[in-house]
Design a protein around this motif. Structure first.
Motif, PDB file in Angstrom:
ATOM      1  N   ILE A  95       5.409   6.830  -5.374  1.00 10.32           N
ATOM      2  CA  ILE A  95       4.956   5.636  -4.668  1.00 10.32           C
ATOM      3  C   ILE A  95       3.510   5.871  -4.248  1.00 10.32           C
ATOM      4  CG2 ILE A  95       7.240   4.928  -3.855  1.00 10.32           C
ATOM      5  CD1 ILE A  95       6.615   6.245  -1.172  1.00 10.32           C
ATOM      6  N   PRO A  96       2.734   4.813  -4.003  1.00  9.85           N
ATOM      7  CA  PRO A  96       1.331   5.021  -3.627  1.00  9.85           C
ATOM      8  C   PRO A  96       1.159   5.821  -2.342  1.00  9.85           C
ATOM      9  CG  PRO A  96       1.675   2.753  -4.322  1.00  9.85           C
ATOM     10  CD  PRO A  96       3.030   3.387  -4.255  1.00  9.85           C
ATOM     11  N   LEU A  97       1.962   5.529  -1.306  1.00  6.77           N
ATOM     12  CA  LEU A  97       1.926   6.221  -0.017  1.00  6.77           C
ATOM     13  C   LEU A  97       0.511   6.243   0.576  1.00  6.77           C
ATOM     14  CD1 LEU A  97       4.150   7.517   1.720  1.00  6.77           C
ATOM     15  CD2 LEU A  97       3.370   9.748   0.930  1.00  6.77           C
ATOM     16  N   GLU A  98      -0.193   5.119   0.470  1.00  5.90           N
ATOM     17  CA  GLU A  98      -1.551   5.036   1.005  1.00  5.90           C
ATOM     18  C   GLU A  98      -1.512   4.656   2.488  1.00  5.90           C
ATOM     19  OE1 GLU A  98      -3.573   2.490  -2.105  1.00  5.90           O
ATOM     20  OE2 GLU A  98      -4.926   4.188  -1.977  1.00  5.90           O
ATOM     21  N   SER A 135       0.824  -1.211   0.000  1.00  3.19           N
ATOM     22  CA  SER A 135       0.000   0.000   0.000  1.00  3.19           C
ATOM     23  C   SER A 135       0.857   1.259   0.000  1.00  3.19           C
ATOM     24  CB  SER A 135      -0.920   0.016   1.223  1.00  3.19           C
ATOM     25  OG  SER A 135      -1.871  -1.018   1.164  1.00  3.19           O
ATOM     26  N   THR A 136       2.015   1.196   0.630  1.00  3.49           N
ATOM     27  CA  THR A 136       2.870   2.375   0.761  1.00  3.49           C
ATOM     28  C   THR A 136       3.842   2.521  -0.396  1.00  3.49           C
ATOM     29  OG1 THR A 136       2.718   2.234   3.170  1.00  3.49           O
ATOM     30  CG2 THR A 136       4.520   3.540   2.273  1.00  3.49           C
ATOM     31  N   LEU A 137       4.460   1.413  -0.806  1.00  4.43           N
ATOM     32  CA  LEU A 137       5.539   1.462  -1.788  1.00  4.43           C
ATOM     33  C   LEU A 137       5.153   0.951  -3.167  1.00  4.43           C
ATOM     34  CD1 LEU A 137       8.321   0.194   0.614  1.00  4.43           C
ATOM     35  CD2 LEU A 137       8.210   2.475  -0.384  1.00  4.43           C
ATOM     36  N   GLY A 138       4.053   0.206  -3.267  1.00  6.04           N
ATOM     37  CA  GLY A 138       3.698  -0.364  -4.560  1.00  6.04           C
ATOM     38  C   GLY A 138       4.677  -1.440  -4.966  1.00  6.04           C
ATOM     39  N   GLY A 139       4.952  -1.523  -6.267  1.00  6.47           N
ATOM     40  CA  GLY A 139       5.903  -2.501  -6.774  1.00  6.47           C
ATOM     41  C   GLY A 139       5.281  -3.433  -7.791  1.00  6.47           C
ATOM     42  N   ARG A 140       6.148  -4.156  -8.484  1.00  7.49           N
ATOM     43  CA  ARG A 140       5.700  -5.082  -9.530  1.00  7.49           C
ATOM     44  C   ARG A 140       5.679  -6.525  -9.066  1.00  7.49           C
ATOM     45  NH1 ARG A 140       8.975  -1.419 -13.529  1.00  7.49           N
ATOM     46  NH2 ARG A 140       7.287  -0.532 -14.776  1.00  7.49           N
ATOM     47  N   GLY A 141       6.236  -6.787  -7.910  1.00  8.06           N
ATOM     48  CA  GLY A 141       6.253  -8.148  -7.408  1.00  8.06           C
ATOM     49  C   GLY A 141       6.850  -8.193  -6.021  1.00  8.06           C
ATOM     50  N   LEU A 142       6.739  -9.363  -5.399  1.00 15.51           N
ATOM     51  CA  LEU A 142       7.221  -9.546  -4.044  1.00 15.51           C
ATOM     52  C   LEU A 142       7.824 -10.929  -3.922  1.00 15.51           C
ATOM     53  CD1 LEU A 142       7.061  -8.143  -1.120  1.00 15.51           C
ATOM     54  CD2 LEU A 142       5.192  -9.753  -0.736  1.00 15.51           C
ATOM     55  N   ALA A 143       8.962 -11.013  -3.247  1.00 13.65           N
ATOM     56  CA  ALA A 143       9.605 -12.295  -2.981  1.00 13.65           C
ATOM     57  C   ALA A 143       9.638 -12.542  -1.488  1.00 13.65           C
ATOM     58  CB  ALA A 143      11.027 -12.294  -3.544  1.00 13.65           C
ATOM     59  N   LEU A 144       9.402 -13.797  -1.102  1.00 13.72           N
ATOM     60  CA  LEU A 144       9.423 -14.178   0.308  1.00 13.72           C
ATOM     61  C   LEU A 144      10.450 -15.279   0.521  1.00 13.72           C
ATOM     62  CD1 LEU A 144       5.575 -14.367   1.009  1.00 13.72           C
ATOM     63  CD2 LEU A 144       7.137 -12.533   1.697  1.00 13.72           C
ATOM     64  N   ARG A 145      11.191 -15.189   1.630  1.00 11.16           N
ATOM     65  CA  ARG A 145      12.151 -16.224   1.991  1.00 11.16           C
ATOM     66  C   ARG A 145      12.149 -16.387   3.505  1.00 11.16           C
ATOM     67  NH1 ARG A 145      17.692 -14.314   0.812  1.00 11.16           N
ATOM     68  NH2 ARG A 145      17.640 -13.508   2.947  1.00 11.16           N
ATOM     69  N   VAL A 203       1.204   5.561  16.409  1.00 15.29           N
ATOM     70  CA  VAL A 203       1.430   4.240  15.815  1.00 15.29           C
ATOM     71  C   VAL A 203       1.645   4.379  14.309  1.00 15.29           C
ATOM     72  CG1 VAL A 203       0.492   1.924  15.495  1.00 15.29           C
ATOM     73  CG2 VAL A 203       0.058   3.143  17.627  1.00 15.29           C
ATOM     74  N   ALA A 204       0.911   5.299  13.675  1.00 12.14           N
ATOM     75  CA  ALA A 204       1.136   5.565  12.250  1.00 12.14           C
ATOM     76  C   ALA A 204       2.562   6.055  12.016  1.00 12.14           C
ATOM     77  CB  ALA A 204       0.124   6.597  11.742  1.00 12.14           C
ATOM     78  N   TRP A 205       3.071   6.885  12.933  1.00 15.04           N
ATOM     79  CA  TRP A 205       4.447   7.372  12.833  1.00 15.04           C
ATOM     80  C   TRP A 205       5.442   6.216  12.925  1.00 15.04           C
ATOM     81  CZ3 TRP A 205       8.234   7.912  16.957  1.00 15.04           C
ATOM     82  CH2 TRP A 205       9.342   8.677  16.621  1.00 15.04           C
ATOM     83  N   LEU A 206       5.210   5.313  13.870  1.00 15.56           N
ATOM     84  CA  LEU A 206       6.096   4.155  14.012  1.00 15.56           C
ATOM     85  C   LEU A 206       6.069   3.286  12.761  1.00 15.56           C
ATOM     86  CD1 LEU A 206       5.186   3.175  17.692  1.00 15.56           C
ATOM     87  CD2 LEU A 206       7.348   4.194  16.913  1.00 15.56           C
ATOM     88  N   GLU A 207       4.887   3.102  12.193  1.00 15.60           N
ATOM     89  CA  GLU A 207       4.775   2.262  10.997  1.00 15.60           C
ATOM     90  C   GLU A 207       5.437   2.933   9.794  1.00 15.60           C
ATOM     91  OE1 GLU A 207       3.442  -1.492   9.406  1.00 15.60           O
ATOM     92  OE2 GLU A 207       3.941  -0.662  11.383  1.00 15.60           O
ATOM     93  N   SER A 208       5.267   4.239   9.649  1.00 15.44           N
ATOM     94  CA  SER A 208       5.890   4.937   8.523  1.00 15.44           C
ATOM     95  C   SER A 208       7.411   4.922   8.642  1.00 15.44           C
ATOM     96  CB  SER A 208       5.372   6.379   8.419  1.00 15.44           C
ATOM     97  OG  SER A 208       5.763   7.160   9.535  1.00 15.44           O
ATOM     98  N   ARG A 209       7.933   4.949   9.866  1.00 17.01           N
ATOM     99  CA  ARG A 209       9.393   4.832  10.048  1.00 17.01           C
ATOM    100  C   ARG A 209       9.871   3.457   9.603  1.00 17.01           C
ATOM    101  NH1 ARG A 209      10.956   6.182  15.987  1.00 17.01           N
ATOM    102  NH2 ARG A 209      13.051   5.884  15.154  1.00 17.01           N
ATOM    103  N   TRP A 210       9.121   2.419   9.944  1.00 18.76           N
ATOM    104  CA  TRP A 210       9.505   1.065   9.541  1.00 18.76           C
ATOM    105  C   TRP A 210       9.438   0.898   8.025  1.00 18.76           C
ATOM    106  CZ3 TRP A 210       6.459  -3.246   7.683  1.00 18.76           C
ATOM    107  CH2 TRP A 210       7.142  -4.465   7.694  1.00 18.76           C
TER     108      TRP A 210
END
Length: 571
Positions: free
Chosen positions: A396-399, A83-93, A517-524
């Motif tokens: 970026i979406p920055l939603e 929601s914040t950064l968007g992107g074309r794909g995601l990888a998980l490991r 809490v929004a501030w903490l999440e945006s920092r992360w």
């Protein structure tokens, strides 16, 4: 049962919030013998995006309801990233797991609707829809967009941290306020309850107009576009009056009914048609700037998943994608009203607030904005804007308003989104997003939660005034025949300002907690250099409400500094 999470699950069942930042802190402290690490890395729009790590308790140590909360924590974190950064794909490991990583990857693909059509996606998948539309919008002309969000098999290398720029933003004020002589500029702020317009001639405000509407009830895209274009035509005629192109007194008389407060569309249209017949060659504007409450990239509205377009999504079904492209082309429609070579700019209201704060603060002390500016607008929704140290608004979406901050409050999940008691998002139906915590909906929700027991007389007054209704359909704010959302918010803010209503004070303090809490999440998510958050909007226009928010925010994040964008900031 896990001691790391048991009390949090119990708190959620009891109706208390469980902040995502609290879970992150708990899990980061787990010993290696009790944890594994999940890494999520974005394939960004331009290059490999950042990688995020989730330290998680081993599933074998968890009770069923604890495991559910941990899984939701991961899905919420991934949703916040997209929601914040968007992107074309995601990888998980996963590292050090016992099969939990594969299980979470399957859950991600299923709940985010990877491989599904946009129409079929619900909940978490709405963030994927926005990323795909953004991908299509920013792809170079003539080159096919990948257009589909992908789950990647290999984790991309984490992107190197960009060097912090500290000089370019300091020149924003001079850049934004120079060259105004001889210009006519129209600015529009398109919101969920009204459209605000300003006309500036020779760098001075010549007209301000507020037009009430309720776009969430619209079923056709033209119901959004047509009023916007009509209002621009009106302001263009007013520019002709202000610049003396025609008989100013006569034209002013023709246009006067359109500027009356609450003038209906038919009255505005009649005045515009009469004015255009008098001034066939109306003044072409030098620039039109539009703040639109959706994801905007390169002057194109690309999100399509916000509350304002909910009625159209529901009504149009499969036809929505093609219809939405008309709204994406709003910049092209507006070009008919500017001079050749003139500017049409469209941006989300959050980045515009951040830009405004940078210009105003930079007028007094350019060094004060050297770390960039991070701002929020608190009104119908929560808008977010970020101007980096380089003076740039990232593509970026920055939603942030869509970010999930609360994994608790289980009883409040049972209510339908339109019920003010609900913590469920109007658009996605996901629980715990900032939309229901830091906007006017958060104030309404907490009023319905606390006032019946803690201030029954005030709650009874809300019902007597018709600002809230209670029926089999739930607890609702009427929007027809008159939209009472703004009057309800004004009533509650006035109660906070008057004092002697501890329950109302509690409401605004908790809004401040949610902002922390929004501030903490945006920092992360973003790690911006700017630590201050500048607040715009209806919720902070009364000092008493803002100060209560500050007190609540400090109880969660003492290092957070909140500033209000009021008249003192206007330089």
């Amino acid at each position: 049962m896990s001691l790391a999470i048991r009390d949090l699950v119990d708190a959620a069942v009891a109706g208390r919030p469980v902040y995502i930042s609290t879970l992150r802190d708990r899990f980061d402290a787990l010993p290696a013998s009790e944890a594994f690490v999940l890494t999520a890395a974005l394939d960004g729009f331009a290059d490999d995006g950042p990688a995020f790590t989730f330290r998680l308790p081993r599933f074998a140590l968890l009770a069923a309801d604890e495991r559910t909360m941990v899984t939701e924590y991961v899905l919420a974190g991934l949703y916040n990233i997209i929601s914040t950064l968007g992107g074309r794909g995601l990888a998980l490991r996963a590292d050090g797991d016992d099969g939990e990583g594969a299980e979470l990857a399957v859950a991600f693909a299923a709940t985010f609707g990877i491989g599904e059509t946009r129409l079929a996606r619900t909940g978490y998948g709405r963030a994927v829809n926005v990323s795909e539309r953004m991908d299509e919008a920013i792809s170079a002309p003539g080159t096919p967009s990948r257009g589909r969000f992908r789950v990647l098999d290999v984790v991309p290398s984490p992107a190197a941290s960009a060097a912090r720029a500290t000089t370019r933003i300091e020149g924003l004020c001079a850049l934004a306020t120079s060259g105004m002589d001889g210009t006519a500029i129209c600015g529009m702020d398109i919101g969920g309850t009204d459209i605000k317009l300003a006309l500036a001639v020779d760098g001075q405000v010549a007209r301000f107009l507020e037009y009430d509407w309720f776009p969430a009830a619209f079923t056709q895209i033209d119901q959004i576009i047509d009023p916007i274009l009509l209002l621009v035509r009106l302001m263009r005629l007013d520019a002709a009056r202000a610049t003396g192109v025609s008989d100013a007194a006569v034209l002013a008389g023709i246009l006067a009914p359109a500027f009356a407060h609450g003038a209906p569309p038919a009255v505005i249209e009649a005045a515009v048609l009469a004015g255009e017949s008098m001034v066939p060659a109306a003044v072409a504007l030098d620039a039109i700037g539009v703040c639109f409450p959706d994801v905007v990239v390169r002057d194109k509205i690309v999100g399509g998943e916000v509350y304002k377009t909910r009625g159209m999504r529901n009504h149009l079904g499969a036809a929505y994608e093609d219809e939405f492209r008309k709204l994406s082309a709003l910049d092209e429609a507006l070009r008919a009203f500017v001079k050749p070579g003139g500017v049409v700019g469209i941006v989300n209201d959050g980045p515009m607030a951040a830009f405004t704060a940078a210009v105003e603060a930079g007028a007094v002390d350019p060094a004060a904005i050297g770390a960039g500016v991070f701002a929020h607008t608190l009104g119908t929704e929560l808008g977010t804007g970020w101007v980096t140290e380089a003076g740039e608004i990232p593509d970026i979406p920055l939603e942030i308003y869509n970010c999930i901050i609360d994994l608790g409050s289980y009883p409040e999940r049972q209510f339908a989104p339109d019920d003010v008691r609900s913590v469920n998002n109007f658009n996605t139906r996901l629980a715990g997003t900032l939309q229901k915590y830091t906007s006017q909906s958060g104030v309404f929700r907490l009023a319905a939660k606390y006032l019946p027991d803690e201030d029954p007389a005030l709650f009874a007054e809300l019902l007597e005034r018709g600002l809230l209704t209670v029926s089999d359909d739930g607890v609702l704010v009427p929007t027809e025949p008159r939209d009472l959302r703004k009057p309800l918010l004004e009533f509650l803010m006035s109660a906070a300002e008057q004092g002697d209503h501890p329950a109302v004070d509690r409401i605004f303090r908790e809004i401040g907690e949610f902002m922390a809490v929004a501030w903490l999440e945006s920092r992360w998510l973003l790690d911006p250099a700017a630590s201050t958050r500048i607040l715009f909007g209806r919720l902070v226009k009364r000092r008493a409400c803002f100060e209560l928010m500050v007190a609540g925010a400090r109880s969660i994040a003492p290092a957070l500094r909140l500033e209000v964008a009021d008249d003192v900031m206007a330089n």
